[in-house]
Design a protein around this motif. Structure first.
Motif, short mmCIF file in Angstrom:
data_model
loop_
_atom_site.label_atom_id
_atom_site.label_comp_id
_atom_site.label_asym_id
_atom_site.label_seq_id
_atom_site.Cartn_x
_atom_site.Cartn_y
_atom_site.Cartn_z
N VAL A 98 16.44 -27.28 -37.74
CA VAL A 98 16.71 -26.18 -38.67
C VAL A 98 16.71 -26.74 -40.09
O VAL A 98 17.43 -27.70 -40.39
CB VAL A 98 18.07 -25.52 -38.38
CG1 VAL A 98 18.33 -24.38 -39.36
CG2 VAL A 98 18.11 -25.02 -36.94
N GLU A 99 15.94 -26.13 -40.95
CA GLU A 99 15.92 -26.51 -42.36
C GLU A 99 16.67 -25.46 -43.16
O GLU A 99 16.38 -24.26 -43.07
CB GLU A 99 14.49 -26.65 -42.87
CG GLU A 99 14.41 -27.11 -44.32
CD GLU A 99 12.98 -27.28 -44.79
OE1 GLU A 99 12.78 -27.51 -46.01
OE2 GLU A 99 12.05 -27.17 -43.97
N ILE A 113 10.53 -26.07 -33.10
CA ILE A 113 10.63 -26.63 -31.75
C ILE A 113 9.37 -27.45 -31.55
O ILE A 113 8.28 -26.90 -31.43
CB ILE A 113 10.77 -25.53 -30.69
CG1 ILE A 113 12.12 -24.83 -30.84
CG2 ILE A 113 10.61 -26.11 -29.29
CD1 ILE A 113 12.34 -23.70 -29.87
N LEU A 114 9.52 -28.77 -31.52
CA LEU A 114 8.37 -29.66 -31.51
C LEU A 114 8.34 -30.52 -30.25
O LEU A 114 9.18 -31.39 -30.04
CB LEU A 114 8.38 -30.58 -32.74
CG LEU A 114 8.45 -29.89 -34.11
CD1 LEU A 114 8.48 -30.91 -35.23
CD2 LEU A 114 7.28 -28.93 -34.30
N PHE A 141 6.51 -23.36 -33.26
CA PHE A 141 6.55 -23.80 -31.87
C PHE A 141 5.33 -24.67 -31.63
O PHE A 141 4.20 -24.17 -31.60
CB PHE A 141 6.49 -22.60 -30.92
CG PHE A 141 7.78 -21.83 -30.79
CD1 PHE A 141 8.60 -22.00 -29.69
CD2 PHE A 141 8.15 -20.92 -31.76
CE1 PHE A 141 9.78 -21.29 -29.56
CE2 PHE A 141 9.32 -20.20 -31.64
CZ PHE A 141 10.14 -20.38 -30.54
N TRP A 142 5.54 -25.97 -31.46
CA TRP A 142 4.43 -26.90 -31.24
C TRP A 142 4.56 -27.51 -29.85
O TRP A 142 5.55 -28.14 -29.51
CB TRP A 142 4.44 -27.99 -32.31
CG TRP A 142 3.37 -29.03 -32.14
CD1 TRP A 142 2.04 -28.87 -32.34
CD2 TRP A 142 3.55 -30.38 -31.72
NE1 TRP A 142 1.36 -30.04 -32.08
CE2 TRP A 142 2.27 -30.99 -31.69
CE3 TRP A 142 4.67 -31.15 -31.37
CZ2 TRP A 142 2.09 -32.32 -31.33
CZ3 TRP A 142 4.49 -32.47 -31.00
CH2 TRP A 142 3.20 -33.05 -30.99
N GLN A 143 3.53 -27.28 -29.01
CA GLN A 143 3.53 -27.76 -27.64
C GLN A 143 4.83 -27.41 -26.94
O GLN A 143 5.52 -28.27 -26.36
CB GLN A 143 3.25 -29.26 -27.59
CG GLN A 143 1.84 -29.62 -28.03
CD GLN A 143 1.49 -31.08 -27.76
OE1 GLN A 143 2.29 -31.85 -27.26
NE2 GLN A 143 0.25 -31.45 -28.09
N THR A 168 3.89 -20.70 -36.97
CA THR A 168 2.98 -21.71 -36.45
C THR A 168 3.20 -21.84 -34.95
O THR A 168 4.30 -22.21 -34.51
CB THR A 168 3.21 -23.08 -37.13
OG1 THR A 168 2.96 -22.96 -38.53
CG2 THR A 168 2.29 -24.13 -36.55
N LEU A 169 2.19 -21.49 -34.17
CA LEU A 169 2.24 -21.61 -32.70
C LEU A 169 1.03 -22.42 -32.28
O LEU A 169 -0.06 -21.87 -32.10
CB LEU A 169 2.24 -20.22 -32.05
CG LEU A 169 3.32 -19.23 -32.52
CD1 LEU A 169 3.13 -17.89 -31.84
CD2 LEU A 169 4.71 -19.77 -32.24
#
Length: 315
Positions: A98-99, A113-114, A141-143, A168-169
């Motif tokens: 969280v930024e 979520i990386l 959401f990355w991978q 970004t998905l």
């Protein structure tokens, strides 16, 4: 047995002592997931909601202050891209990153979520949190092994978030190619990155139709990244068709696909002046007539004394 130990055994959740304080806070009286009222504080809301969903291994929440970054024309962050490249093939302990916009815990502007798989329960928790996060602007959401069902639920929750405009998905291929739902004419998103999702020609067809048809068009999306998606000439033609009546999109990335001369020619055609087809002209004229009829009807209601009186009497 002390209070903290009883709570820990009841929830069967391995948590740290500071998180236990959250669970035993008397200010939280909700007994069910539905009853819980989100505070807008991710560090509090996320573990509480996960506990109410009986999630056994609750991902940690890692917050950090906002960092200045330069965005590319497509809305991507080069620093973030490098981070994802460096973590390829490495799945660390699940962490919700969280930024914060300021030091205020209620100012979360980005959630990431990386590299770890989410399930429907985690997505349900996030969906419940989003509307209460008034500062939230970006979601990544990355991978994360998203499914079509998760994408559909995310689409609904995004529309309820007042400032969430960048999504970004990436690295999340889905069989039904439901990513086009995020490009629909009622989507509030302005920047969308869908790299490396194996979208293919069928997914490109759906996205092209979402960008515009003779009867509807997306009017909010400014940048769309479709790189690394196995899109060929057929898919490029569908995207080009969707660009014909779209007047909002400013940046489109189709790099590292399988587009040849034929697909490139279709795309080049819509980058300059072009003539509308007969079908497009007919449909656009019908739409203009419908709008004009609606305008005239409203003007009649506004200027007719009898209708004005009825409007004033209405509760």
């Amino acid at each position: 047995m002390n209070k903290k130990k009883r709570v820990k055994e009841k929830n069967s959740v391995p948590v740290e002592e500071d998180v236990l304080k959250i669970y035993t806070d008397d200010s939280s009286t909700a007994q069910t997931f539905v009853e819980y009222q989100c505070l807008g504080n991710v560090e509090i809301d996320f573990p509480r909601l996960c506990a109410l969903m009986n999630i056994t291994d609750i991902p940690a929440v890692l917050t950090k202050p906002a960092t200045s970054s330069t965005l590319e024309p497509d809305g991507s962050n080069p620093d973030e891209e490098q981070l994802q490249k460096n973590t390829t093939g490495f799945c660390s302990k699940p962490t919700l990153q969280v930024e914060l916009e300021t030091e205020d815990s209620l100012s979360a502007k980005s959630i990431k979520i990386l590299g770890w798989p989410v399930d429907e329960q985690i997505v349900k928790v996030l969906n419940k949190m989003f509307p209460s996060m008034s500062k939230l602007q970006k979601l990544n959401f990355w991978q994360a092994r998203l499914t079509d069902k998760m994408i559909m639920s995310l689409k609904d929750s995004i529309s309820l978030s007042s400032n969430l405009r960048r999504v970004t998905l990436e690295g999340n291929p889905v069989p039904e190619h439901s990513y086009h739902l995020l490009v629909s004419d009622d989507s509030p998103l302005t920047h969308l990155s869908l790299r490396n999702n194996r979208i293919g020609d069928e997914g490109a067809r759906l996205i092209g139709s979402a960008l515009s048809t003779p009867r509807s068009a997306n009017e909010n999306l400014l940048s769309l990244n479709l790189a690394f998606n196995s899109i060929g000439d057929e898919g490029a033609a569908h995207i080009a068709k969707g660009l014909r009546l779209n007047r909002a999109l400013l940046s489109l990335s189709l790099s590292n696909n399988q587009i040849g001369d034929s697909g490139a020619a279709h795309l080049a055609e819509v980058l300059g002046p072009f003539a509308l087809t007969h079908e497009e002209v007919v449909v656009r004229r019908k739409l203009l007539l419908e709008k004009r009829s609606l305008y005239v009807s409203r003007q009649m209601v506004t200027h007719c004394p009898r209708h004005r009186a009825a409007l004033h009497r209405a509760p």
